[in-house]
Write an enzyme that holds these catalytic residues in place. Structure first.
Site, PDB file in Angstrom:
ATOM      1  N   ASP A 177       0.801  -1.234   0.000  1.00 33.46           N
ATOM      2  CA  ASP A 177       0.000   0.000   0.000  1.00 33.46           C
ATOM      3  C   ASP A 177       0.832   1.281   0.000  1.00 33.46           C
ATOM      4  O   ASP A 177       0.274   2.373   0.053  1.00 33.46           O
ATOM      5  CB  ASP A 177      -0.955  -0.004   1.204  1.00 33.46           C
ATOM      6  CG  ASP A 177      -0.237  -0.205   2.527  1.00 33.46           C
ATOM      7  OD1 ASP A 177       0.913  -0.692   2.524  1.00 33.46           O
ATOM      8  OD2 ASP A 177      -0.821   0.145   3.564  1.00 33.46           O
ATOM      9  N   GLU A 187      10.804  -3.629  12.425  1.00 34.40           N
ATOM     10  CA  GLU A 187      12.002  -3.087  11.756  1.00 34.40           C
ATOM     11  C   GLU A 187      13.202  -3.171  12.685  1.00 34.40           C
ATOM     12  O   GLU A 187      14.284  -3.641  12.315  1.00 34.40           O
ATOM     13  CB  GLU A 187      11.811  -1.617  11.350  1.00 34.40           C
ATOM     14  CG  GLU A 187      10.692  -1.352  10.356  1.00 34.40           C
ATOM     15  CD  GLU A 187       9.348  -1.081  11.014  1.00 34.40           C
ATOM     16  OE1 GLU A 187       9.190  -1.374  12.228  1.00 34.40           O
ATOM     17  OE2 GLU A 187       8.449  -0.567  10.307  1.00 34.40           O
TER      18      GLU A 187
HETATM   19  N1  UDP Z   1      -0.589  -7.442   5.857  1.00 31.85           N
HETATM   20  C1  UDP Z   1      -0.692  -8.807   5.931  1.00 31.85           C
HETATM   21  N2  UDP Z   1      -1.623  -9.383   6.797  1.00 31.85           N
HETATM   22  C2  UDP Z   1      -2.461  -8.631   7.574  1.00 31.85           C
HETATM   23  C3  UDP Z   1      -2.340  -7.232   7.496  1.00 31.85           C
HETATM   24  C4  UDP Z   1      -1.392  -6.665   6.637  1.00 31.85           C
HETATM   25  O1  UDP Z   1       0.015  -9.526   5.228  1.00 31.85           O
HETATM   26  O2  UDP Z   1      -3.272  -9.199   8.314  1.00 31.85           O
HETATM   27  C5  UDP Z   1       0.407  -6.829   4.950  1.00 31.85           C
HETATM   28  C6  UDP Z   1      -0.127  -5.660   4.118  1.00 31.85           C
HETATM   29  O3  UDP Z   1      -0.575  -6.094   2.852  1.00 31.85           O
HETATM   30  C7  UDP Z   1       1.078  -4.732   4.014  1.00 31.85           C
HETATM   31  C8  UDP Z   1       1.871  -5.035   5.279  1.00 31.85           C
HETATM   32  O4  UDP Z   1       1.435  -6.306   5.753  1.00 31.85           O
HETATM   33  O5  UDP Z   1       1.880  -5.031   2.879  1.00 31.85           O
HETATM   34  C9  UDP Z   1       1.635  -3.978   6.368  1.00 31.85           C
HETATM   35  O6  UDP Z   1       0.256  -3.916   6.695  1.00 31.85           O
HETATM   36  P1  UDP Z   1      -0.572  -2.556   6.787  1.00 31.85           P
HETATM   37  O7  UDP Z   1      -0.340  -1.756   5.552  1.00 31.85           O
HETATM   38  O8  UDP Z   1      -1.978  -2.890   7.143  1.00 31.85           O
HETATM   39  O9  UDP Z   1       0.143  -1.880   8.026  1.00 31.85           O
HETATM   40  P2  UDP Z   1       0.455  -0.347   8.301  1.00 31.85           P
HETATM   41  O10 UDP Z   1       1.124   0.178   7.087  1.00 31.85           O
HETATM   42  O11 UDP Z   1      -0.863   0.291   8.543  1.00 31.85           O
HETATM   43  O12 UDP Z   1       1.351  -0.387   9.476  1.00 31.85           O
HETATM   44 MN    MN Z   2       0.568   0.071   5.110  1.00 37.22          MN
END
Ligand code: UDP
Ligand code: MN
Length: 291
Positions: free
Chosen positions: A147, A230
Site C-alpha cells: 500500500d 524493523e
Molecule cells: N498485511 C498482511 N496481513 C495482515 C495485514 C497486513 O500480510 O493481516 C500486509 C499488508 O498487505 C502490508 C503489510 O502487511 O503489505 C503492512 O500492513 P498494513 O499496511 O496494514 O500496516 P500499516 O502500514 O498500517 O502499518
Molecule cells: Mn501500510
C-alpha cells in the site's frame, strides 16, 4: 569499366563490414553478453511484498506492480498472508507482466486471535527471507508493503547497497517523516514520532539490505512484535554499526518513499442475480474480493 571496378570495391567493403559485425555479434552471444551489457550487469533487486485478502488488494498490487515495471533486473516476491493462493491475485500478477514469485505465509493463529495490534506482514517477510536463503546469491532486497508509494529512483539507488542502506520515508507519524538524522555527514540519531526504546526507530519502507550480507547472518529474521518489526530485524543483522549504514536519497535530504494508507472499503454488496443474470455484471462480480 571504372564504374564496375568501384562497384566491386564498394561491394567488397560492404561484405567485409557485414562479416566483421556478424563475427562481433557471435562473439558477444558466445560470451553470454547482451548487446546492452550495462543492463545485464546491474545487481538483481528482490522486492518482498506482503499482501492479504481484502477489497483493496488487487488495486494495491496493480499500482505497485506497474511502479516496479519501470525497474530493470527485479524479482517481485509477492507473499500472501493466506493458506492458499488466489486466482484473482495470480491473474493480476500475470497481467502486470513482471518477473514474480507468488508464495503464501499465513500469520500464525496465536497472533490472529489478539484484539490488540497484530504483527502485520511478518510471516510474509520471513517467508521472503527464507526464499532468498534458498534461491539468491547476490543483489539487494527491500521490504515494500503493497500500500505504500515509491519513486522509482530509490530502486536504482538501493540496488548498490553493500550492507544496509537507509533513507527518509514520508507520511509517518505526527512528524510526517521518519529519517536518520544526519549531522556532518554522519548518522546522529533517528527522527521518528515514536521512538519506543528502539535502537533503529525507522519505517519498513526506509531501508534495503544486501543479499550476501543477509546470507552471512543465518539467524536474521523479523520478530512477531508489533511496532518493533524493523528494529528487531535490523538488530538481528548484528554485527553491524551505524557507520556501516549507506545514506541514500541525497544523504537523506529527499523523500522518495511514502507510507501511504488506503481507505478501507466495506465488502461490496451481493449482486442481485435475478435482476442482472444476463448482464456483464455477472463477470465483473467474479473479480471482486469481498473478504
Ligand atoms: N498485511 C498482511 N496481513 C495482515 C495485514 C497486513 O500480510 O493481516 C500486509 C499488508 O498487505 C502490508 C503489510 O502487511 O503489505 C503492512 O500492513 P498494513 O499496511 O496494514 O500496516 P500499516 O502500514 O498500517 O502499518
Ligand atoms: Mn501500510
Amino acid at each position: 569499366m571504372a564504374i564496375a571496378r568501384s562497384f566491386k570495391m564498394y561491394l567488397t567493403i560492404f561484405i567485409a563490414t557485414t562479416c566483421f559485425y556478424m563475427v562481433l555479434y557471435q562473439y558477444h552471444i558466445s560470451k553470454g553478453n547482451s548487446v546492452l551489457p550495462a543492463e545485464e550487469i546491474k545487481p538483481p533487486l528482490y522486492i518482498i511484498t506482503p499482501t492479504y485478502r481484502r477489497p483493496e488488494q488487487l488495486a494495491e498490487l496493480t499500482r505497485l506492480g506497474y511502479t516496479l515495471k519501470h525497474v530493470a533486473n527485479l524479482l517481485w516476491l509477492v507473499i500472501e498472508d493466506a493458506n492458499k493462493t488466489s486466482d484473482l491475485v495470480s491473474k493480476t500478477l500475470n497481467r502486470i507482466g513482471i518477473p514474480y514469485e507468488y508464495l503464501i505465509a499465513p500469520m500464525p493463529e496465536e497472533y490472529k486471535k489478539k484484539n490488540k495490534a497484530k504483527p502485520r506482514g511478518v510471516s510474509n517477510r520471513n517467508r521472503g527471507l527464507d526464499w532468498l536463503r534458498e534461491n539468491a546469491t547476490e543483489g539487494v532486497f527491500y521490504f515494500a508493503d503493497d500500500d505504500n508509494t515509491y519513486d522509482i529512483s530509490i530502486f536504482e539507488q538501493m540496488r548498490y547497497t553493500k550492507k544496509v542502506s537507509m533513507w527518509p520515508v514520508g507520511l509517518v507519524t505526527k512528524l510526517g517523516i521518519s529519517s536518520p538524522i544526519i549531522r556532518n555527514g554522519k548518522i546522529d540519531g533517528f527522527y521518528d514520532g515514536w521512538i519506543g526504546g528502539r535502537k533503529y526507530p525507522v519505517d519498513m519502507a526506509g531501508f534495503a539490505v544486501n543479499v550476501k550480507f543477509l546470507l552471512e547472518r543465518p539467524k536474521a529474521k523479523m520478530p512477531f512484535k508489533p511496532g518493533y518489526e524493523e528494529d528487531g530485524f535490523l538488530k538481528s543483522l548484528a554485527p553491524f554499526n551505524n557507520t556501516d549504514i549507506e545514506l541514500l536519497a541525497s544523504e537523506c535530504t529527499e523523500i522518495l518513499t511514502w507510507h501511504t494508507q488506503t481507505k478501507k472499503n466495506p465488502p461490496a454488496q451481493i449482486l442481485n442475480m435475478t435482476k442482472f443474470h444476463h448482464t456483464n455484471l455477472v463477470k465483473l462480480d467474479v473479480s471482486l474480493i469481498r473478504t
